[in-house]
Write a protein that holds these residues in place. Structure first.
Motif, PDB file in Angstrom:
ATOM      1  N   UNK A 177       0.821  -1.213   0.000  1.00 27.11           N
ATOM      2  CA  UNK A 177       0.000   0.000   0.000  1.00 27.11           C
ATOM      3  C   UNK A 177       0.857   1.267   0.000  1.00 27.11           C
ATOM      4  N   UNK A 178       2.121   1.169   0.420  1.00 23.47           N
ATOM      5  CA  UNK A 178       3.001   2.327   0.507  1.00 23.47           C
ATOM      6  C   UNK A 178       3.926   2.492  -0.700  1.00 23.47           C
ATOM      7  N   UNK A 179       3.856   1.595  -1.650  1.00 23.25           N
ATOM      8  CA  UNK A 179       4.712   1.679  -2.834  1.00 23.25           C
ATOM      9  C   UNK A 179       4.433   2.960  -3.615  1.00 23.25           C
ATOM     10  N   UNK A 180       3.205   3.411  -3.628  1.00 26.37           N
ATOM     11  CA  UNK A 180       2.858   4.647  -4.334  1.00 26.37           C
ATOM     12  C   UNK A 180       3.610   5.844  -3.751  1.00 26.37           C
ATOM     13  N   UNK A 181       3.828   5.846  -2.442  1.00 25.91           N
ATOM     14  CA  UNK A 181       4.582   6.935  -1.811  1.00 25.91           C
ATOM     15  C   UNK A 181       6.030   6.904  -2.297  1.00 25.91           C
ATOM     16  N   UNK A 223       8.693   0.256  -8.784  1.00 20.29           N
ATOM     17  CA  UNK A 223       7.595  -0.667  -8.502  1.00 20.29           C
ATOM     18  C   UNK A 223       8.015  -2.117  -8.644  1.00 20.29           C
ATOM     19  N   UNK A 224       8.798  -2.423  -9.681  1.00 20.32           N
ATOM     20  CA  UNK A 224       9.309  -3.793  -9.888  1.00 20.32           C
ATOM     21  C   UNK A 224      10.245  -4.196  -8.749  1.00 20.32           C
ATOM     22  N   UNK A 237       8.221  -5.070  -5.799  1.00 15.77           N
ATOM     23  CA  UNK A 237       7.557  -6.361  -6.004  1.00 15.77           C
ATOM     24  C   UNK A 237       8.515  -7.528  -5.753  1.00 15.77           C
ATOM     25  N   UNK A 238       9.800  -7.295  -5.925  1.00 17.80           N
ATOM     26  CA  UNK A 238      10.795  -8.341  -5.683  1.00 17.80           C
ATOM     27  C   UNK A 238      11.104  -8.504  -4.199  1.00 17.80           C
ATOM     28  N   UNK A 239      11.180  -7.419  -3.456  1.00 23.97           N
ATOM     29  CA  UNK A 239      11.610  -7.518  -2.054  1.00 23.97           C
ATOM     30  C   UNK A 239      10.466  -7.697  -1.065  1.00 23.97           C
ATOM     31  N   UNK A 240       9.323  -7.100  -1.314  1.00 23.25           N
ATOM     32  CA  UNK A 240       8.242  -7.131  -0.322  1.00 23.25           C
ATOM     33  C   UNK A 240       7.772  -8.529   0.071  1.00 23.25           C
TER      34      UNK A 240
END
Length: 124
Positions: free
Chosen positions: A14-18, A45-46, A49-52
């Motif tokens: 949810x915080x990736x946009x920030x 963003x990619x 997606x790899x670390x989260x």
């Protein structure tokens, strides 16, 4: 080396946009082109997606930005005892590599980091 900007967020998508908005703002400050900025936004963003998916529960997402004239390096780090390292021949890594000038991954000391550097096409 000390980062120029460091941003700490919850390790939640949810915080990736920030993080993307911060990246866009810093790239614009460095006079990157609109296309370069969009590539950076997607690349960050990619990287997330790899670390989260490997982040420990209730941990943080640490983002470091290193600014140089015509160049921006972003590192995306989570705490992880068992990171799921990306397949460097896989689709996600290929996308990241195509969008950034250089990429890297490390998993040491209980941290999992994906880094990317983009050089502005204005100077190319």
């Amino acid at each position: 080396m000390r980062p120029d900007v460091e941003l700490r967020l919850p390790a939640d998508s949810a915080y990736v946009a920030v993080l993307r908005a911060t990246t866009v703002s810093l790239a614009a400050r460095l006079d990157f082109t609109i296309d370069d900025i969009e590539d950076l936004r997607i690349a960050v963003g990619e990287a997330c997606a790899m670390v989260l998916p490997s982040a420990e529960p209730d941990s943080g997402l640490t983002n470091r930005f290193y600014l140089r004239p015509g160049e921006l390096t972003v590192t995306v780090t989570v705490v992880s005892d068992a990171p799921d390292l990306p397949d460097e021949n896989g689709f996600a890594w290929q996308v990241l590599s195509a969008l950034a000038t250089s990429t890297g991954v490390s998993a040491e000391g209980g941290e999992f980091t994906v880094s990317l550097t983009t050089t502005s096409s204005v100077d190319a």
